[in-house]
Design a protein around this motif. Structure first.
Motif, PDB file in Angstrom:
ATOM      1  N   ARG A  38       0.836  -1.251  -0.005  1.00  0.00           N
ATOM      2  CA  ARG A  38      -0.151   0.245   0.108  1.00  0.00           C
ATOM      3  C   ARG A  38       0.785   1.094  -0.074  1.00  0.00           C
ATOM      4  O   ARG A  38       0.317   2.360  -0.408  1.00  0.00           O
ATOM      5  CB  ARG A  38      -0.873  -0.023   1.126  1.00  0.00           C
ATOM      6  N   PHE A  41       1.068   3.030  -3.236  1.00  0.00           N
ATOM      7  CA  PHE A  41      -0.014   4.044  -3.720  1.00  0.00           C
ATOM      8  C   PHE A  41      -0.171   5.241  -2.608  1.00  0.00           C
ATOM      9  O   PHE A  41      -1.260   6.041  -2.961  1.00  0.00           O
ATOM     10  CB  PHE A  41      -1.281   2.987  -3.809  1.00  0.00           C
ATOM     11  N   ILE A  44      -0.717   8.591  -4.569  1.00  0.00           N
ATOM     12  CA  ILE A  44      -2.111   8.542  -5.167  1.00  0.00           C
ATOM     13  C   ILE A  44      -3.149   8.826  -4.270  1.00  0.00           C
ATOM     14  O   ILE A  44      -4.149   9.643  -4.436  1.00  0.00           O
ATOM     15  CB  ILE A  44      -2.297   7.295  -6.082  1.00  0.00           C
ATOM     16  N   GLN A  45      -3.039   8.050  -3.160  1.00  0.00           N
ATOM     17  CA  GLN A  45      -4.263   8.365  -2.213  1.00  0.00           C
ATOM     18  C   GLN A  45      -4.048   9.661  -1.423  1.00  0.00           C
ATOM     19  O   GLN A  45      -5.283  10.266  -1.270  1.00  0.00           O
ATOM     20  CB  GLN A  45      -4.107   7.144  -1.100  1.00  0.00           C
ATOM     21  N   GLY A  88     -10.026   3.266  -4.394  1.00  0.00           N
ATOM     22  CA  GLY A  88      -8.820   2.859  -4.156  1.00  0.00           C
ATOM     23  C   GLY A  88      -8.741   1.286  -4.567  1.00  0.00           C
ATOM     24  O   GLY A  88      -7.803   0.868  -5.192  1.00  0.00           O
ATOM     25  N   GLY A  91      -8.657   0.502  -8.182  1.00  0.00           N
ATOM     26  CA  GLY A  91      -7.504   0.983  -8.746  1.00  0.00           C
ATOM     27  C   GLY A  91      -6.378  -0.286  -8.534  1.00  0.00           C
ATOM     28  O   GLY A  91      -5.632  -0.636  -9.290  1.00  0.00           O
ATOM     29  N   ARG A  92      -6.531  -0.845  -7.155  1.00  0.00           N
ATOM     30  CA  ARG A  92      -5.323  -1.772  -6.756  1.00  0.00           C
ATOM     31  C   ARG A  92      -5.530  -3.083  -7.696  1.00  0.00           C
ATOM     32  O   ARG A  92      -4.861  -3.882  -7.874  1.00  0.00           O
ATOM     33  CB  ARG A  92      -5.539  -1.740  -5.407  1.00  0.00           C
ATOM     34  N   PHE A  95      -4.335  -2.762 -11.055  1.00  0.00           N
ATOM     35  CA  PHE A  95      -2.844  -2.808 -10.885  1.00  0.00           C
ATOM     36  C   PHE A  95      -2.766  -4.360 -10.924  1.00  0.00           C
ATOM     37  O   PHE A  95      -1.502  -4.586 -11.468  1.00  0.00           O
ATOM     38  CB  PHE A  95      -2.551  -2.232  -9.586  1.00  0.00           C
ATOM     39  N   THR A 116      -7.481   6.801 -11.368  1.00  0.00           N
ATOM     40  CA  THR A 116      -7.323   5.243 -11.623  1.00  0.00           C
ATOM     41  C   THR A 116      -6.272   5.153 -12.781  1.00  0.00           C
ATOM     42  O   THR A 116      -5.651   4.277 -12.707  1.00  0.00           O
ATOM     43  CB  THR A 116      -8.783   5.019 -12.469  1.00  0.00           C
ATOM     44  N   TYR A 119      -2.990   4.574 -11.350  1.00  0.00           N
ATOM     45  CA  TYR A 119      -2.777   3.027 -10.889  1.00  0.00           C
ATOM     46  C   TYR A 119      -2.571   2.360 -12.108  1.00  0.00           C
ATOM     47  O   TYR A 119      -1.532   1.463 -11.994  1.00  0.00           O
ATOM     48  CB  TYR A 119      -4.121   2.402 -10.372  1.00  0.00           C
ATOM     49  N   GLU A 122       1.253   3.125 -12.979  1.00  0.00           N
ATOM     50  CA  GLU A 122       2.163   2.379 -11.916  1.00  0.00           C
ATOM     51  C   GLU A 122       2.413   1.013 -12.117  1.00  0.00           C
ATOM     52  O   GLU A 122       3.684   0.574 -12.006  1.00  0.00           O
ATOM     53  CB  GLU A 122       1.529   2.779 -10.290  1.00  0.00           C
TER      54      GLU A 122
END
Length: 259
Positions: A38, A41, A44-45, A88, A91-92, A95, A116, A119, A122
């Protein structure tokens, strides 16, 4: 969507219903797990939280079905961030899917504020990947560009304009699509058309992800069309999103799984 969600809950199954090795591994290793740090991210968060507080007003050029929450053409960045951005966990999920299939050529239909898309960017970096993202609204695209700069994202290009006019030529001129996320016009005919346009440059291991497949009756009809398409081998309904695979070695099957 309440009726659709209750119907989904009554039908959704877990890994014990999966006999396909491909689907079992996909579900247990990608869909239901939370691998990926995490901390990766966190930028991004952090940006997402800042955007949710923003009172900056922009004028929306919306070529799609519009917002169910705020149909006004004048919207704050905060309103868009709160109501139009995927949480999120989605998005994960995207990913993890990109990393699972080592996708390098990624198409993103619906940039919005770019969260988004970040993600997707990345996830593809370890493979030298590139994201081509499409946004209809110039003012929204400008905010997304600022956000990409803020995050140090360099492997994303934005195409601004009506998808009906920009998608076909861009897909035809690009490399074969490894991964596509469809989050643009939430109506039947455009969704089916965008699907078929991207299908022309897909391959056996391409992955398509459709957002909001139960958002409206039209989106459910579009999802039904996609599931029945002869090029599609496997679909996975996670209610909020639908996964589409074209693997010729897989028997044609549709799954409704818990997420």
């Amino acid at each position: 969507m309440i009726t659709a969600y209750l119907r989904y809950l009554s039908r959704a199954r877990d890994e014990h219903s999966l006999h396909s090795p491909f689907l079992f591994a996909l579900y247990t290793d990608v869909i239901r797990v939370k691998w990926a740090s995490r901390a990766l991210f966190k930028p991004i968060q952090t940006l997402r939280k800042e955007l949710r507080r923003s009172k900056q007003l922009i004028t929306i050029a919306d070529f799609g079905a519009g917002s169910k929450v705020n149909p006004s053409r004048q919207r704050t960045i905060g309103d868009i961030a709160r109501h139009s951005q995927k949480p999120g966990r989605f998005g994960r999920l995207l990913f993890r899917l990109i990393q699972r299939f080592e996708a390098t050529n990624i198409v993103d239909l619906g940039t919005s504020l770019g969260i988004t898309t970040a993600y997707l960017s990345e996830a593809s970096k370890p493979y030298g990947g590139h994201v081509l993202t499409f946004e209809g609204c110039p003012e929204t695209a400008a905010i997304a560009r600022q956000n990409f700069d803020r995050l140090g994202i360099e492997n994303v290009d934005i195409v601004v304009g009506n998808l009906d006019e920009t998608l076909s030529s861009a897909v035809a001129a690009g490399s074969p699509i490894d991964f596509a996320f469809f989050d643009a016009n939430h109506r039947y005919e455009p969704t089916v058309r965008y699907f078929e346009t991207c299908l022309t440059n897909s391959h056996n291991d391409t992955v398509f992800v459709f957002d909001d497949i139960h958002w409206s009756e039209e989106m459910e009809q579009a999802w039904g069309y996609i599931k029945a398409h002869p090029s599609v081998s496997v679909t996975v309904d996670l209610f909020w999103v639908g996964l589409v695979f074209f693997r010729r070695e897989q028997p044609k099957q549709d799954f409704i799984l818990q997420f």
